[in-house]
Design a protein around this motif. Structure first.
Motif, mmCIF file in Angstrom:
data_model
loop_
_atom_site.group_PDB
_atom_site.id
_atom_site.type_symbol
_atom_site.label_atom_id
_atom_site.label_comp_id
_atom_site.label_asym_id
_atom_site.label_seq_id
_atom_site.Cartn_x
_atom_site.Cartn_y
_atom_site.Cartn_z
ATOM 1 N N PRO A 242 0.811 -1.225 0.000
ATOM 2 C CA PRO A 242 0.000 0.000 0.000
ATOM 3 C C PRO A 242 0.844 1.275 0.000
ATOM 4 C CG PRO A 242 0.092 -0.927 2.201
ATOM 5 C CD PRO A 242 0.867 -1.875 1.318
ATOM 6 N N LEU A 243 2.158 1.116 -0.072
ATOM 7 C CA LEU A 243 3.043 2.286 -0.004
ATOM 8 C C LEU A 243 3.784 2.526 -1.312
ATOM 9 C CD1 LEU A 243 4.536 1.608 3.564
ATOM 10 C CD2 LEU A 243 2.670 3.165 2.971
ATOM 11 N N GLY A 244 3.244 1.990 -2.398
ATOM 12 C CA GLY A 244 3.901 2.132 -3.696
ATOM 13 C C GLY A 244 3.838 3.554 -4.225
ATOM 14 N N PRO A 245 4.496 3.795 -5.364
ATOM 15 C CA PRO A 245 4.583 5.167 -5.886
ATOM 16 C C PRO A 245 3.238 5.757 -6.306
ATOM 17 C CG PRO A 245 5.616 3.582 -7.390
ATOM 18 C CD PRO A 245 5.317 2.842 -6.133
ATOM 19 N N TYR A 246 2.266 4.893 -6.625
ATOM 20 C CA TYR A 246 0.921 5.379 -6.958
ATOM 21 C C TYR A 246 -0.095 4.613 -6.110
ATOM 22 C CZ TYR A 246 3.173 7.790 -10.747
ATOM 23 O OH TYR A 246 4.005 8.633 -11.439
ATOM 24 N N ARG A 247 -1.158 5.300 -5.710
ATOM 25 C CA ARG A 247 -2.218 4.638 -4.959
ATOM 26 C C ARG A 247 -2.930 3.663 -5.878
ATOM 27 N NH1 ARG A 247 -7.385 4.468 -3.967
ATOM 28 N NH2 ARG A 247 -7.801 5.799 -5.755
ATOM 29 N N PHE A 253 -3.702 -1.766 2.660
ATOM 30 C CA PHE A 253 -3.371 -2.016 4.049
ATOM 31 C C PHE A 253 -4.204 -3.217 4.511
ATOM 32 C CE2 PHE A 253 -2.411 2.507 3.548
ATOM 33 C CZ PHE A 253 -1.180 2.620 4.174
ATOM 34 N N THR B 22 9.708 11.363 -4.718
ATOM 35 C CA THR B 22 8.909 10.987 -3.557
ATOM 36 C C THR B 22 9.550 9.832 -2.803
ATOM 37 O OG1 THR B 22 7.553 9.339 -4.683
ATOM 38 C CG2 THR B 22 6.818 11.636 -4.820
ATOM 39 N N ALA B 24 8.318 7.077 -2.197
ATOM 40 C CA ALA B 24 8.022 5.783 -2.834
ATOM 41 C C ALA B 24 8.646 5.670 -4.211
ATOM 42 C CB ALA B 24 6.507 5.584 -2.921
ATOM 43 N N GLY B 25 9.372 6.692 -4.655
ATOM 44 C CA GLY B 25 10.159 6.542 -5.878
ATOM 45 C C GLY B 25 9.566 7.129 -7.142
ATOM 46 N N ALA B 26 8.563 7.980 -7.043
ATOM 47 C CA ALA B 26 8.070 8.698 -8.224
ATOM 48 C C ALA B 26 8.713 10.086 -8.257
ATOM 49 C CB ALA B 26 6.555 8.810 -8.186
ATOM 50 N N PRO B 115 1.685 11.314 -8.315
ATOM 51 C CA PRO B 115 1.949 10.106 -7.512
ATOM 52 C C PRO B 115 1.332 10.175 -6.121
ATOM 53 C CG PRO B 115 3.876 11.530 -7.521
ATOM 54 C CD PRO B 115 2.873 12.174 -8.436
ATOM 55 N N ALA B 116 1.351 9.045 -5.443
ATOM 56 C CA ALA B 116 1.005 9.034 -4.014
ATOM 57 C C ALA B 116 2.136 9.724 -3.264
ATOM 58 C CB ALA B 116 0.843 7.598 -3.535
ATOM 59 N N ILE B 179 -7.340 4.630 8.821
ATOM 60 C CA ILE B 179 -7.152 4.136 7.450
ATOM 61 C C ILE B 179 -8.486 3.612 6.912
ATOM 62 C CG2 ILE B 179 -6.021 2.369 6.033
ATOM 63 C CD1 ILE B 179 -3.578 2.614 7.906
ATOM 64 N N GLU B 280 -4.935 9.848 1.032
ATOM 65 C CA GLU B 280 -3.947 8.770 0.950
ATOM 66 C C GLU B 280 -2.669 9.160 1.703
ATOM 67 O OE1 GLU B 280 -4.074 5.777 -0.012
ATOM 68 O OE2 GLU B 280 -1.960 5.199 -0.219
ATOM 69 N N ARG B 284 -0.819 7.083 4.866
ATOM 70 C CA ARG B 284 0.587 6.670 4.909
ATOM 71 C C ARG B 284 1.364 7.296 6.066
ATOM 72 N NH1 ARG B 284 2.661 5.684 -1.251
ATOM 73 N NH2 ARG B 284 0.778 4.634 -1.998
#
Lengths: 382, 382
Positions: A242-247, A253, B22, B24-26, B115-116, B179, B280, B284
């Protein structure tokens, strides 16, 4: 001494209660109430007897021996060797009693033709059910949440028919917060394109996504926030990130997965029309309506009543049970479930419920009923 | 002694902070941060100075002098005759800083390409903003809710740049309940057919119904249940009858109308994409991530920090602020807002916030900062 036409074999039976006029002026024609019962009837159907009438919650059913298995059965707090436990399916539900998914006398399902019903309408229907079985009085009524609301209304609407009552995890009326969160659930369903105004029964599928969304919201009011946090915290669902670069909706979670599961489970077993109907029923819960206000209505109650609340209940906070205790005309006892679980504690904290209901049974022995219960005790040999 | 390129005229200004990677890598390329400031800057931009950096909540903006008007201004607790109050619009929002509704460098809006982002990403962006203005240190950072989360992360990510902090109505990390309820809001928006996966900016309209539904749920977590009940109870909205024979969406309880109004108001002023992004971001929130766990991260904090909570907060219950107080490495004070209003109390209980923030200001005077604030005091003549 009369005997009821009650079948206490634990199986599901259905009783016709005729045409029912609702509090708001609609008519439910040809209504039926489903029930189950356990334990031999003893006593006088129209006088003192051993019937314990158990009332289920919003998405419950008449199978009380299952959903309250820790307290109903031989030797348990509600001992079916002693007591005859009866549980109906509430009017508007989808487990045998008439509701939106039931066949309409004119054809098709009731759907949008099913009217809004109040807690009082449900009690009226159950009173008709009791009448139909030839029962004029029950020893006690017990219920939590929506079942507690029905129990409370029973003691005010038909006090001559109830000796004692146990009201769990509910309030004297809906609070504005409850109406708000319940309306959010209604909105989740009615905004679903598959809702079709409530007439989806001939469509390929119902408003499943909406019902699941409603349940996810509801579940967060049924459980304690500390309990949910202890179980899930911020953990990821196994195999998901749930913590990736895009939701992404499929990267959740753990608590999301848990709530999704609760939603799916309800969709598999419950009708969206009934959910909307019964949620609206809860919105309309108000024992004060037309009775000179809340506290006057509560003060008028003559039935010895035990109130039970849960210290972590988000939906029906404990101060609401304190309010009931302060204002009821004949409070027999007040008991607090101490549990991180929240509202659902009355269903899942078996050990505490066992103690509480044994206390309720003992208190009934010691407390005179307004119907001179004591003088009839010998009649059915408890 | 250096001077910042800060314009403290109360107007909205925008600062370019370049490409932002970010957590998360974006990458958010060409990011901008909008801000407003009030009160003359005094002191050393890279040393001791009089900057109070205020952090807004989820749907807030940089206009702190408006949304916190009872505590920011000449002679008020955050006295702009003494202090230079700065407030940025958070990364991901829609009031001037880069977010989903902003133009993408390659054309169109960011939409689903945005991105997130985590709370830490927002703090990274704000740190870049501070750098861009030539500011190396701020006297204090203050914020509630999402603003409290950013304040907390500031003290852990860039302790060398912060003298003191005041963290209101937030937790060390999202709870599973938060959440859950926040995901219910995300679901209300993303299930709206007008969401289009976040790329609705060229469509006739956005997911207005979904955003309104999300806000109605959120609002019930921002206010206290006793306050909402006292205001609305089970009253009908004027001219409507929520107790009619059939449930109708246009026949509402007063609380429904109130929540509908909250939803409509937000739709008029806020972008659904930003709402999804920032919700979101809250999901996080976790100061423990990658730092050996929650309490280790909190213990590592060296910045004198005041914690403030609200006794009736449903969203960030008071025990979460107690947890922060117990575990923070340098707790300066703990204060409780006693209010029926719930979470929003830090925004609406002006009199109590005035007292609390005056206490915060006084405590800063008495408490040595890890950066030897005391030795610099003369420099800007407070």
């Amino acid at each position: 001494m009369t005997s009821p036409t009650l079948i206490s074999d634990g199986a599901l039976h259905t009783v016709r209660i005729g045409d029912l006029s609702t509090e708001a002026g609609a008519v439910i024609s040809g209504a039926e109430i489903a029930y189950q019962a356990w334990g031999e009837f003893r006593g006088d159907a129209s006088g003192a007897n051993n019937i314990l009438l158990v009332e289920h919650a919003l998405t419950g059913d008449s199978n009380a021996a299952e959903w309250w298995c820790e307290v109903i059965g031989p030797g348990k707090a509600l001992n079916t060797d002693t007591w005859c436990v009866v549980c109906t399916n509430a009017l508007g539900s989808c487990y045998g009693s008439t509701g939106p998914a039931s066949p309409h006398p004119d054809g098709g399902r009731w759907g949008s033709r099913f009217p809004a019903i109040s807690i009082r309408d449900q009690v009226t229907a159950e009173k008709r059910f009791v009448d139909a079985l030839g029962i004029g009085r029950v020893h006690a009524i017990l219920g939590g949440s929506m079942g507690g609301a029905r129990t409370l209304e029973w003691t005010i609407m038909y006090p001559e028919m109830v000796d004692y009552a146990c009201v769990l995890a509910v309030s004297a009326r809906s609070s504005a917060w409850q109406i708000g969160i319940q309306t959010a659930q209604l909105s989740a369903i009615t905004r679903d394109p598959d809702w079709h105004g409530g007439d989806y029964y001939d469509a390929p599928h119902g408003p499943d996504a909406g019902l699941a969304a409603a349940r996810r919201i509801a579940h967060l009011t049924y459980r304690g926030e500390l309990e949910i946090d202890e179980r899930f915290g911020t953990s990821a669902q196994a195999g998901e990130n749930p913590l990736g670069p895009y939701r992404r909706d499929d990267q959740r979670f753990a608590v999301q997965s848990y709530l999704d599961h609760q939603g799916v489970k309800l969709v598999e077993r419950f009708d969206a029309g009934s959910y909307v109907t019964l949620t609206e029923t809860l919105n309309r819960h108000d024992v004060g309506r037309g009775r000179g206000g809340l506290n006057k209505a509560l003060a008028s109650s003559k039935i010895p009543t035990m109130i039970v609340g849960v210290d972590t209940d988000i939906l029906y906070p404990y101060h609401q049970q304190e309010h009931l205790s302060r204002n009821l005309g004949n409070l027999m006892a007040m008991s607090k479930l101490s549990s991180p679980v929240g509202h659902d504690a009355f269903l899942v904290e078996g050990r505490q419920m066992d103690l509480i209901l044994r206390r309720f049974i003992a208190l009934m022995e010691q407390t005179p009923s307004p119907h001179d219960f004591a003088s009839h005790r010998g009649a059915y040999d408890i």
